[in-house]
Design an enzyme around this catalytic site. Structure first.
Site, PDB file in Angstrom:
ATOM      1  CD  GLN A   1      -1.654  12.500 -28.520  1.00  0.00           C
ATOM      2  OE1 GLN A   1      -1.495  13.041 -29.607  1.00  0.00           O
ATOM      3  NE2 GLN A   1      -1.271  13.079 -27.396  1.00  0.00           N
TER       4      GLN A   1
ATOM      5  CG  PHE B   1       4.597  13.796 -32.340  1.00  0.00           C
ATOM      6  CD1 PHE B   1       5.663  13.567 -31.494  1.00  0.00           C
ATOM      7  CD2 PHE B   1       4.473  13.028 -33.486  1.00  0.00           C
ATOM      8  CE1 PHE B   1       6.611  12.586 -31.781  1.00  0.00           C
ATOM      9  CE2 PHE B   1       5.411  12.036 -33.781  1.00  0.00           C
ATOM     10  CZ  PHE B   1       6.484  11.818 -32.930  1.00  0.00           C
TER      11      PHE B   1
ATOM     12  CD  GLU C   1      -4.559  16.943 -25.533  1.00  0.00           C
ATOM     13  OE1 GLU C   1      -3.358  17.191 -25.721  1.00  0.00           O
ATOM     14  OE2 GLU C   1      -5.232  17.502 -24.646  1.00  0.00           O
TER      15      GLU C   1
ATOM     16  NE  ARG D   1       0.929  22.854 -20.735  1.00  0.00           N
ATOM     17  CZ  ARG D   1       1.475  22.425 -19.592  1.00  0.00           C
ATOM     18  NH1 ARG D   1       2.639  22.886 -19.200  1.00  0.00           N
ATOM     19  NH2 ARG D   1       0.859  21.528 -18.866  1.00  0.00           N
TER      20      ARG D   1
ATOM     21  CG  PHE E   1      -0.927  22.032 -24.757  1.00  0.00           C
ATOM     22  CD1 PHE E   1      -1.600  21.181 -25.624  1.00  0.00           C
ATOM     23  CD2 PHE E   1      -1.678  22.750 -23.832  1.00  0.00           C
ATOM     24  CE1 PHE E   1      -2.982  21.056 -25.563  1.00  0.00           C
ATOM     25  CE2 PHE E   1      -3.062  22.642 -23.764  1.00  0.00           C
ATOM     26  CZ  PHE E   1      -3.711  21.795 -24.635  1.00  0.00           C
TER      27      PHE E   1
ATOM     28  CB  THR F   1      -3.188  24.152 -17.579  1.00  0.00           C
ATOM     29  OG1 THR F   1      -3.866  23.968 -18.824  1.00  0.00           O
ATOM     30  CG2 THR F   1      -1.695  24.144 -17.840  1.00  0.00           C
TER      31      THR F   1
ATOM     32  CD  GLU G   1       3.761  18.356 -23.549  1.00  0.00           C
ATOM     33  OE1 GLU G   1       3.519  18.035 -22.373  1.00  0.00           O
ATOM     34  OE2 GLU G   1       3.062  19.140 -24.193  1.00  0.00           O
TER      35      GLU G   1
HETATM   36  N1  MTE Z   1       7.272  10.557 -28.424  1.00  0.00           N
HETATM   37  C1  MTE Z   1       6.946   9.767 -29.468  1.00  0.00           C
HETATM   38  N2  MTE Z   1       7.836   8.852 -29.887  1.00  0.00           N
HETATM   39  N3  MTE Z   1       5.757   9.897 -30.125  1.00  0.00           N
HETATM   40  C2  MTE Z   1       4.844  10.833 -29.738  1.00  0.00           C
HETATM   41  O1  MTE Z   1       3.763  10.939 -30.333  1.00  0.00           O
HETATM   42  N4  MTE Z   1       4.294  12.670 -28.165  1.00  0.00           N
HETATM   43  C3  MTE Z   1       4.834  13.708 -27.285  1.00  0.00           C
HETATM   44  C4  MTE Z   1       5.780  13.088 -26.269  1.00  0.00           C
HETATM   45  N5  MTE Z   1       6.735  12.224 -26.907  1.00  0.00           N
HETATM   46  C5  MTE Z   1       5.159  11.689 -28.633  1.00  0.00           C
HETATM   47  C6  MTE Z   1       6.401  11.486 -27.989  1.00  0.00           C
HETATM   48  C7  MTE Z   1       3.813  14.464 -26.579  1.00  0.00           C
HETATM   49  S1  MTE Z   1       3.065  15.733 -27.355  1.00  0.00           S
HETATM   50  C8  MTE Z   1       3.493  14.189 -25.288  1.00  0.00           C
HETATM   51  S2  MTE Z   1       2.371  15.129 -24.437  1.00  0.00           S
HETATM   52  C9  MTE Z   1       4.085  13.057 -24.571  1.00  0.00           C
HETATM   53  O2  MTE Z   1       5.007  12.336 -25.361  1.00  0.00           O
HETATM   54  C10 MTE Z   1       2.930  12.147 -24.131  1.00  0.00           C
HETATM   55  O3  MTE Z   1       3.361  11.019 -23.480  1.00  0.00           O
HETATM   56  P1  MTE Z   1       3.765  10.992 -21.922  1.00  0.00           P
HETATM   57  O4  MTE Z   1       2.669  11.687 -21.188  1.00  0.00           O
HETATM   58  O5  MTE Z   1       3.865   9.574 -21.626  1.00  0.00           O
HETATM   59  O6  MTE Z   1       5.068  11.735 -21.811  1.00  0.00           O
HETATM   60  N1  HPA Z   2      -1.296  19.948 -21.905  1.00  0.00           N
HETATM   61  C1  HPA Z   2      -1.610  19.100 -22.887  1.00  0.00           C
HETATM   62  N2  HPA Z   2      -2.812  18.805 -23.218  1.00  0.00           N
HETATM   63  C2  HPA Z   2      -3.795  19.386 -22.549  1.00  0.00           C
HETATM   64  C3  HPA Z   2      -3.551  20.280 -21.516  1.00  0.00           C
HETATM   65  C4  HPA Z   2      -2.223  20.578 -21.174  1.00  0.00           C
HETATM   66  O1  HPA Z   2      -1.926  21.361 -20.265  1.00  0.00           O
HETATM   67  N3  HPA Z   2      -4.718  20.705 -21.060  1.00  0.00           N
HETATM   68  C5  HPA Z   2      -5.651  20.095 -21.808  1.00  0.00           C
HETATM   69  N4  HPA Z   2      -5.102  19.293 -22.701  1.00  0.00           N
HETATM   70 MO1  MOS Z   3       1.105  16.497 -25.927  1.00  0.00          MO
HETATM   71  S1  MOS Z   3       0.948  18.226 -26.986  1.00  0.00           S
HETATM   72  O1  MOS Z   3       0.349  17.216 -24.520  1.00  0.00           O
HETATM   73  O2  MOS Z   3      -0.095  15.553 -26.654  1.00  0.00           O
END
Ligand code: MTE
Ligand code: HPA
Ligand code: MOS
Length: 759
Positions: free
Chosen positions: A191, A222, A226, A304, A338, A434, A706
């Protein structure tokens, strides 16, 4: 618009790291991990393993040319263990062989001499021993002590919630290719491409420009990728540099489950004070976060938890303390929400406790305390465009809540062996990293002379649909069909210094950068169009490939305009950057304005419990969610449903079980149960709250990744309500597995016995 990966996913042609055709000379890597949770490594004997046919080398910490350190927030995590072993599975050595099989066979021949030490596996135990990572944090508002003294009712108790395995379908992996002059190209399932690049540079002792990280898509992240995709990519890069061969490192599922961190388990103590009108006048909570053996992202996750410890309620006198406790399990990491879900679970427990004692349903207390416009969060930010009450009202109306509740009561009168429960779960989630500096992104756009468009951003596609949304942004800005836009891989040489795709902020941050980049090029193109058409530029716009003047076709189309621009030597490329305005946070005062906006919603979860078997089903989940003006309702609906089911899994069937030696016993899909299609609610109805989103959201389409996960918390309380109908008491211990339900029914612990949750 459909998810752009739809056809390739369904036909099995989407490419992941493991699908990359093998490059000539590739070596396969297998990671040898610590066999103990805590100990000292005295000797490593590699001779037998090295003698295994096909083995090229075995690398250890002494082979690291730069800094043997991967800790992002706190430098407390070696890439390869030196002498101290802190968790079972902690990487010690990297075996490289000409096949994956040989690497794994040779790995089993490595011998170690270890002095084993007593592991710590419970966060409270770590806390008592002073094993704390970073500093303890306290968020506070008002005067909780006086408010408790004056409160009509005060209740206190404790609870805990378990961790969660990410179970991305694609396991962790990377493929590193030495190119020339010390340059490395790394394809990683991450990620955070920049995190990989930065850490490879640090460990290999080379500048970041010598490392190119490329990501097409992930088979799920998910949060688990990260930070924790990094070590595997760094190991592959290390071996590629040392051996000058392409290195492929893809974890097998069992290794992935044993070696990677998960959602943080938490334990907590709470105290809640209410007045006679069910207003929460004071709330105090202490969180013990199980951080695992190294910091990883734990301090940020802990923060968080504090940002969300009052969930979507206004509590005038509130205090939360939190500590990251160092234990001897895998370093835990980001996971959808998170830390927010753990904070929100605690206050829902406190509310349920108060409801038990006051003889009302939790709903009565929840409804009396929803955030209103202008209310202040404990960290000082004021709620603007607060939608807590709007979502609650929309849900009550659309779900016909009163009828639903009446049907539950009559079901329970008619049934002896099975009982129903219904719970409401309102949510509020702050959008932005954050860590303020992380709220930035970049995008690069090229319009080719035939009018086809290529876009690159810092966003990583992991199934959540961000690539689809990026294509939509470019198509909208240029006024061309989505089929004219191609999204490229996420690559550190095209977009640099990216934040990980996380915090649900990827579409906002990268979308806004892309919008700016497209606007730059489109502006130049429209100047050319105006000169060709000899009219005011303001009269022109493009739609469906055609340049329109006063909304009438001009005969000029986007392709011809692009070639005209090229012939006139107009720049058809642009890069733009975006940084969220107005966000800040002072971690000394624990006050600020950390979020660009908040996302709200409310769910009603209905469950039926079989009192003979302890099994349960979710009959119905009704959600009223604040999507803003969704740019892609199909993708967003998928996120809402997927998040909900993942949250239900965390709260119910997914149980990480560590034994006293710190060994993960639920380490395979046979022992770790994730919700399948049968465990998912029989019916999920999602209502799009019809209110505009924040201008900080791309096209006012609010972040969705999320927040819906936290609706799953309602599943715990729906089961708890059903248990109440049996006269049984469920302690605040999640996950509420079928076994726990059965024990609750069988033991019929009397109400009011709130102790015992945290022993
Ligand atoms: N949806 C799918 N299908 N697969 C994933 O790995 N990760 C989740 C969410 N939805 C995820 C998902 C998480 S932890 C986050 S932070 C967000 O998607 C990240 O993508 P976005 O910033 O585009 O929402
Ligand atoms: N959310 C998800 N990932 C992160 C954050 C947060 O607030 N800060 C640092 N990594
Ligand atoms: Mo999502 S836990 O911020 O990758």
């Amino acid at each position: 618009m459909k998810h752009i990966d739809l056809t390739s996913h369904v036909t099995g042609t989407s490419q992941y790291v493991d699908d990359i055709p093998l490059a000539e000379g590739t070596l396969h890597a297998a990671v040898f991990g610590s066999p103990v949770a805590h100990g000292r490594l005295n000797q490593l004997q590699l001779a037998k393993a090295l003698a295994y046919p096909g083995v090229a080398a075995i690398l250890t910490s002494t082979d690291v040319p730069g800094d043997n350190q991967i800790g992002g927030i706190i430098p407390d995590e070696p890439l390869l263990a030196e002498s101290d072993l802190h968790f079972m599975g902690q990487p010690i050595a990297l075996v490289l062989a000409d096949s994956d099989f040989a690497a794994r066979e040779a790995r089993s021949l490595i011998e170690v001499a270890i002095e084993e030490l007593e592991p710590v596996v419970r966060p409270r135990e770590a806390y008592a021993k002073g094993l704390i990572i970073g500093r303890e944090r306290t968020f506070s508002m008002g005067d909780p002590d006086s408010a408790f003294a004056a409160a009509a009712h005060v209740f206190e108790g404790c609870g805990s919630c378990g961790g969660q395995e990410h179970l991305y379908i694609e396991t962790q992996g990377a493929y590193a290719f030495p190119t020339e002059s010390g340059h490395l190209r790394i394809v990683s399932s991450t990620q955070g491409p920049t995190a990989v690049q930065r850490t490879v540079a640090r460990v290999l002792g080379i500048p970041m420009h010598n490392i190119e990280v490329d990501v097409r898509r992930l088979g799920g992240g998910f949060g688990g990728k990260e930070d924790q995709a990094t070590p595997w990519a760094v190991m592959a890069a290390l071996a590629a540099q040392v051996l000058n061969r392409p290195i492929k490192l893809v974890l097998h599922r069992l290794d992935d489950m044993a070696m990677t961190g998960k959602r943080h388990p938490y334990e907590f103590d709470y105290r809640i004070g209410l007045d006679d009108a069910f207003k929460i006048v004071a709330y105090d909570v202490q969180f013990y976060q199980d951080a695992g053996a190294a910091a990883d992202l734990s301090p940020a996750v802990l923060e968080r938890t504090l940002f969300h410890f009052t969930n979507t309620y206004f509590v005038p006198h509130a205090r939360a303390r939190a500590a990251s406790c160092r234990t001897n399990v895998t370093p835990h990491t980001a996971f959808r929400g998170f830390g927010g879900p753990q904070g929100m679970f605690a206050i829902e427990c406190a509310i349920a406790h108060a409801a038990d004692e006051l003889g009302v349903t939790p709903k009565t207390i929840q409804a009396a305390n929803l955030l209103a416009e202008g209310d202040t969060f404990p960290y000082g930010q004021v709620a603007e465009h607060a939608r807590a009450k709007a979502c609650w009202a929309a849900l009550a109306e659309h779900a016909k809540l009163q009828e639903l509740e009446a049907s539950v009561r009559s079901y329970n009168q008619d049934h002896v062996l099975s009982k129903r429960g219904i719970a409401l779960m309102p949510i509020c989630f702050g959008i932005s990293f954050t860590k303020t500096h992380m709220n930035q992104a970049g995008a690069l756009v090229h319009v080719y002379q035939d009018g086809s468009v290529s876009i690159s951003t810092g966003a990583v596609e992991m199934g959540q649909g961000v690539s689809t949304k990026m294509v939509q942004v470019a198509a909208r800005e240029f006024g061309i069909p989505a089929s004219s836009v191609r999204i490229e891989t996420t690559n550190t040489t095209r977009v640099a210094n990216t934040s990980p795709s996380a915090a649900s902020a990827s579409a906002d941050l990268n979308g806004k950068a892309l919008q700016r980049a497209c606007a730059k090029v489109a502006g130049r193109m429209m100047d050319v169009a105006a000169s060709i058409l000899k009219c005011e530029r303001s009269l022109l716009r493009t739609q469906g490939n055609c340049v329109l003047r006063d909304n009438q076709p001009t005969g000029l189309n986007f392709h011809d305009l692009a070639s005209a621009c090229y012939l006139q030597r107009v720049n058809l490329s642009a890069f733009s950057h975006y940084a969220t305005p107005g966000v800040h946070f002072d971690a000394n005062q624990e006050q600020g304005h950390p979020f660009a906006y908040h996302v709200y919603g409310c769910a009603a979860v209905m469950a039926t419990v079989d009192g003979l078997r302890g099994t349960y089903e979710f009959d119905l989940v009704y959600i009223a969610h604040d999507f803003g003006s969704s740019i892609n309702p199909d993708v967003d609906l998928g996120q809402a449903e997927g998040g909900l089911v993942q949250g239900l899994g965390w709260m119910t069937c997914e149980e990480l079980y560590y034994d006293d030696r710190g060994r993960l016993r639920s380490n395979a899909l046979s022992t770790y149960k994730v919700p399948d299609v049968y465990a998912a609610p029989k019916e999920i109805i999602v209502d799009f709250l019809d209110l505009p989103g924040s201008p900080a959201a791309i096209y006012q389409s609010k972040a969705i990744g999320e927040p819906p996960l936290m609706y799953g918390i309602g599943g715990f309380f729906a089961i708890r309500e059903a248990l109440k109908a049996f006269g049984a008491y469920l302690p605040f211990v999640a996950p509420v597995t079928h076994e726990r339900v059965l024990m609750a029914v069988a033991q019929k612990v009397p109400f009011g016995k709130h102790a015992g949750a945290c022993e």
